[in-house]
Design a protein around this motif. Structure first.
Motif, PDB file in Angstrom:
ATOM      1  N   LYS A 155      15.822 -18.122  18.333  1.00 10.67           N
ATOM      2  CA  LYS A 155      14.379 -17.972  18.301  1.00 10.67           C
ATOM      3  C   LYS A 155      14.026 -17.011  17.169  1.00 10.67           C
ATOM      4  O   LYS A 155      14.560 -15.913  17.098  1.00 10.67           O
ATOM      5  CB  LYS A 155      13.899 -17.419  19.640  1.00 10.67           C
ATOM      6  N   SER A 156      13.133 -17.424  16.302  1.00 10.11           N
ATOM      7  CA  SER A 156      12.758 -16.604  15.164  1.00 10.11           C
ATOM      8  C   SER A 156      11.813 -15.494  15.616  1.00 10.11           C
ATOM      9  O   SER A 156      10.822 -15.741  16.299  1.00 10.11           O
ATOM     10  CB  SER A 156      12.074 -17.462  14.102  1.00 10.11           C
ATOM     11  N   TRP A 157      12.111 -14.277  15.231  1.00 15.11           N
ATOM     12  CA  TRP A 157      11.263 -13.140  15.559  1.00 15.11           C
ATOM     13  C   TRP A 157      10.421 -12.710  14.371  1.00 15.11           C
ATOM     14  O   TRP A 157       9.630 -11.796  14.470  1.00 15.11           O
ATOM     15  CB  TRP A 157      12.109 -11.961  15.986  1.00 15.11           C
ATOM     16  N   GLY A 158      10.606 -13.317  13.225  1.00 16.48           N
ATOM     17  CA  GLY A 158       9.898 -12.886  12.030  1.00 16.48           C
ATOM     18  C   GLY A 158      10.674 -11.772  11.343  1.00 16.48           C
ATOM     19  O   GLY A 158      11.701 -11.315  11.820  1.00 16.48           O
ATOM     20  N   SER A 159      10.170 -11.349  10.239  1.00 21.67           N
ATOM     21  CA  SER A 159      10.883 -10.321   9.482  1.00 21.67           C
ATOM     22  C   SER A 159      10.599  -8.940  10.060  1.00 21.67           C
ATOM     23  O   SER A 159       9.599  -8.706  10.749  1.00 21.67           O
ATOM     24  CB  SER A 159      10.466 -10.351   8.011  1.00 21.67           C
ATOM     25  N   ILE A 160      11.484  -8.020   9.766  1.00 21.74           N
ATOM     26  CA  ILE A 160      11.343  -6.646  10.241  1.00 21.74           C
ATOM     27  C   ILE A 160      10.091  -6.008   9.641  1.00 21.74           C
ATOM     28  O   ILE A 160       9.393  -5.241  10.302  1.00 21.74           O
ATOM     29  CB  ILE A 160      12.605  -5.811   9.921  1.00 21.74           C
ATOM     30  N   ASN A 161       9.779  -6.368   8.397  1.00 27.35           N
ATOM     31  CA  ASN A 161       8.609  -5.771   7.752  1.00 27.35           C
ATOM     32  C   ASN A 161       7.308  -6.261   8.390  1.00 27.35           C
ATOM     33  O   ASN A 161       6.342  -5.508   8.473  1.00 27.35           O
ATOM     34  CB  ASN A 161       8.631  -6.069   6.257  1.00 27.35           C
ATOM     35  N   TYR A 162       7.278  -7.494   8.863  1.00 31.06           N
ATOM     36  CA  TYR A 162       6.103  -7.993   9.576  1.00 31.06           C
ATOM     37  C   TYR A 162       5.858  -7.150  10.823  1.00 31.06           C
ATOM     38  O   TYR A 162       4.741  -6.732  11.110  1.00 31.06           O
ATOM     39  CB  TYR A 162       6.303  -9.456   9.957  1.00 31.06           C
ATOM     40  N   HIS A 163       6.915  -6.857  11.571  1.00 33.85           N
ATOM     41  CA  HIS A 163       6.762  -6.072  12.789  1.00 33.85           C
ATOM     42  C   HIS A 163       6.395  -4.619  12.480  1.00 33.85           C
ATOM     43  O   HIS A 163       5.638  -3.990  13.229  1.00 33.85           O
ATOM     44  CB  HIS A 163       8.029  -6.154  13.630  1.00 33.85           C
ATOM     45  N   LEU A 164       6.914  -4.079  11.393  1.00 31.38           N
ATOM     46  CA  LEU A 164       6.526  -2.723  11.006  1.00 31.38           C
ATOM     47  C   LEU A 164       5.045  -2.661  10.652  1.00 31.38           C
ATOM     48  O   LEU A 164       4.353  -1.691  10.983  1.00 31.38           O
ATOM     49  CB  LEU A 164       7.363  -2.245   9.821  1.00 31.38           C
ATOM     50  N   GLN A 165       4.527  -3.691   9.985  1.00 32.79           N
ATOM     51  CA  GLN A 165       3.103  -3.725   9.658  1.00 32.79           C
ATOM     52  C   GLN A 165       2.263  -3.794  10.931  1.00 32.79           C
ATOM     53  O   GLN A 165       1.223  -3.155  11.035  1.00 32.79           O
ATOM     54  CB  GLN A 165       2.794  -4.922   8.770  1.00 32.79           C
ATOM     55  N   ARG A 166       2.712  -4.573  11.925  1.00 34.84           N
ATOM     56  CA  ARG A 166       1.983  -4.672  13.193  1.00 34.84           C
ATOM     57  C   ARG A 166       1.941  -3.309  13.885  1.00 34.84           C
ATOM     58  O   ARG A 166       0.915  -2.905  14.414  1.00 34.84           O
ATOM     59  CB  ARG A 166       2.653  -5.693  14.108  1.00 34.84           C
ATOM     60  N   LEU A 167       3.073  -2.599  13.878  1.00 27.53           N
ATOM     61  CA  LEU A 167       3.117  -1.271  14.497  1.00 27.53           C
ATOM     62  C   LEU A 167       2.201  -0.299  13.770  1.00 27.53           C
ATOM     63  O   LEU A 167       1.532   0.515  14.380  1.00 27.53           O
ATOM     64  CB  LEU A 167       4.542  -0.732  14.511  1.00 27.53           C
ATOM     65  N   ASN A 168       2.172  -0.401  12.442  1.00 20.69           N
ATOM     66  CA  ASN A 168       1.365   0.497  11.625  1.00 20.69           C
ATOM     67  C   ASN A 168      -0.124   0.253  11.899  1.00 20.69           C
ATOM     68  O   ASN A 168      -0.901   1.181  11.941  1.00 20.69           O
ATOM     69  CB  ASN A 168       1.691   0.301  10.149  1.00 20.69           C
ATOM     70  N   LYS A 180       0.845  -1.188   0.000  1.00 20.64           N
ATOM     71  CA  LYS A 180       0.000   0.000   0.000  1.00 20.64           C
ATOM     72  C   LYS A 180       0.883   1.241   0.000  1.00 20.64           C
ATOM     73  O   LYS A 180       1.953   1.253   0.606  1.00 20.64           O
ATOM     74  CB  LYS A 180      -0.883   0.028   1.241  1.00 20.64           C
ATOM     75  N   ALA A 181       0.423   2.273  -0.641  1.00 18.56           N
ATOM     76  CA  ALA A 181       1.175   3.517  -0.682  1.00 18.56           C
ATOM     77  C   ALA A 181       1.221   4.128   0.714  1.00 18.56           C
ATOM     78  O   ALA A 181       0.233   4.138   1.438  1.00 18.56           O
ATOM     79  CB  ALA A 181       0.532   4.489  -1.663  1.00 18.56           C
ATOM     80  N   GLY A 182       2.374   4.608   1.084  1.00 12.15           N
ATOM     81  CA  GLY A 182       2.528   5.262   2.375  1.00 12.15           C
ATOM     82  C   GLY A 182       2.808   4.312   3.520  1.00 12.15           C
ATOM     83  O   GLY A 182       2.945   4.736   4.656  1.00 12.15           O
ATOM     84  N   GLY A 183       2.918   3.029   3.259  1.00 10.79           N
ATOM     85  CA  GLY A 183       3.195   2.056   4.317  1.00 10.79           C
ATOM     86  C   GLY A 183       4.670   2.033   4.671  1.00 10.79           C
ATOM     87  O   GLY A 183       5.532   2.474   3.906  1.00 10.79           O
ATOM     88  N   LEU A 184       4.966   1.517   5.824  1.00  9.53           N
ATOM     89  CA  LEU A 184       6.350   1.389   6.251  1.00  9.53           C
ATOM     90  C   LEU A 184       6.972   0.161   5.614  1.00  9.53           C
ATOM     91  O   LEU A 184       6.351  -0.894   5.551  1.00  9.53           O
ATOM     92  CB  LEU A 184       6.417   1.259   7.771  1.00  9.53           C
ATOM     93  N   PHE A 185       8.214   0.264   5.151  1.00  6.20           N
ATOM     94  CA  PHE A 185       8.898  -0.863   4.536  1.00  6.20           C
ATOM     95  C   PHE A 185      10.400  -0.652   4.637  1.00  6.20           C
ATOM     96  O   PHE A 185      10.894   0.443   4.415  1.00  6.20           O
ATOM     97  CB  PHE A 185       8.506  -1.001   3.065  1.00  6.20           C
ATOM     98  N   ILE A 186      11.120  -1.706   4.993  1.00  3.80           N
ATOM     99  CA  ILE A 186      12.577  -1.693   5.022  1.00  3.80           C
ATOM    100  C   ILE A 186      13.063  -2.805   4.112  1.00  3.80           C
ATOM    101  O   ILE A 186      12.574  -3.931   4.196  1.00  3.80           O
ATOM    102  CB  ILE A 186      13.110  -1.908   6.454  1.00  3.80           C
ATOM    103  N   ASN A 187      14.019  -2.506   3.270  1.00  2.00           N
ATOM    104  CA  ASN A 187      14.599  -3.513   2.397  1.00  2.00           C
ATOM    105  C   ASN A 187      15.601  -4.333   3.215  1.00  2.00           C
ATOM    106  O   ASN A 187      16.664  -3.835   3.558  1.00  2.00           O
ATOM    107  CB  ASN A 187      15.286  -2.850   1.212  1.00  2.00           C
ATOM    108  N   PRO A 188      15.289  -5.607   3.542  1.00  5.29           N
ATOM    109  CA  PRO A 188      16.189  -6.398   4.391  1.00  5.29           C
ATOM    110  C   PRO A 188      17.506  -6.749   3.710  1.00  5.29           C
ATOM    111  O   PRO A 188      18.490  -6.998   4.381  1.00  5.29           O
ATOM    112  CB  PRO A 188      15.377  -7.647   4.719  1.00  5.29           C
ATOM    113  N   LYS A 189      17.551  -6.758   2.388  1.00  6.80           N
ATOM    114  CA  LYS A 189      18.789  -7.072   1.685  1.00  6.80           C
ATOM    115  C   LYS A 189      19.832  -5.985   1.910  1.00  6.80           C
ATOM    116  O   LYS A 189      21.021  -6.255   1.886  1.00  6.80           O
ATOM    117  CB  LYS A 189      18.521  -7.240   0.193  1.00  6.80           C
ATOM    118  N   ARG A 190      19.388  -4.775   2.120  1.00 11.98           N
ATOM    119  CA  ARG A 190      20.308  -3.662   2.327  1.00 11.98           C
ATOM    120  C   ARG A 190      21.071  -3.811   3.640  1.00 11.98           C
ATOM    121  O   ARG A 190      22.221  -3.406   3.758  1.00 11.98           O
ATOM    122  CB  ARG A 190      19.518  -2.361   2.334  1.00 11.98           C
TER     123      ARG A 190
END
Length: 80
Positions: free
Chosen positions: A63-76, A4-14
């Motif tokens: 322990k797996s915490w999931g991806s950073i983008n999953y947590h950003l979506q939860r915060l959003n 979605k436009a305006g959503g939070l996203f971090i490129n994990p490869k970077r």
């Protein structure tokens, strides 16, 4: 299948280059192999150090915490 436009996203490869835990041991092993003309018996110590480091980094121990983008979506979702 997009974002979605305006959503939070971090490129994990970077950020993949920040944490390389066994790089020093791998470089030592490869340098030894290069100087000894691929003689594995000479580099047994470096090989053992590399194996020990790699085993300690296995995913079974973490322990797996999931991806950073999953947590950003939860915060959003909580902000709305």
């Amino acid at each position: 299948m997009g974002r979605k436009a305006g959503g939070l996203f971090i490129n994990p490869k970077r950020f993949g280059t920040l944490h390389k835990p066994c790089m020093k041991e791998m470089i030592m092993f490869l340098n030894c192999m290069a100087t000894s003309h691929d003689n594995a018996e000479v580099c047994a110590r470096q090989k053992e150090l590399l194996n020990t480091c790699m085993e300690s980094q296995s995913k079974k121990n973490r322990k797996s915490w999931g991806s950073i983008n999953y947590h950003l979506q939860r915060l959003n979702r909580g902000r709305k």
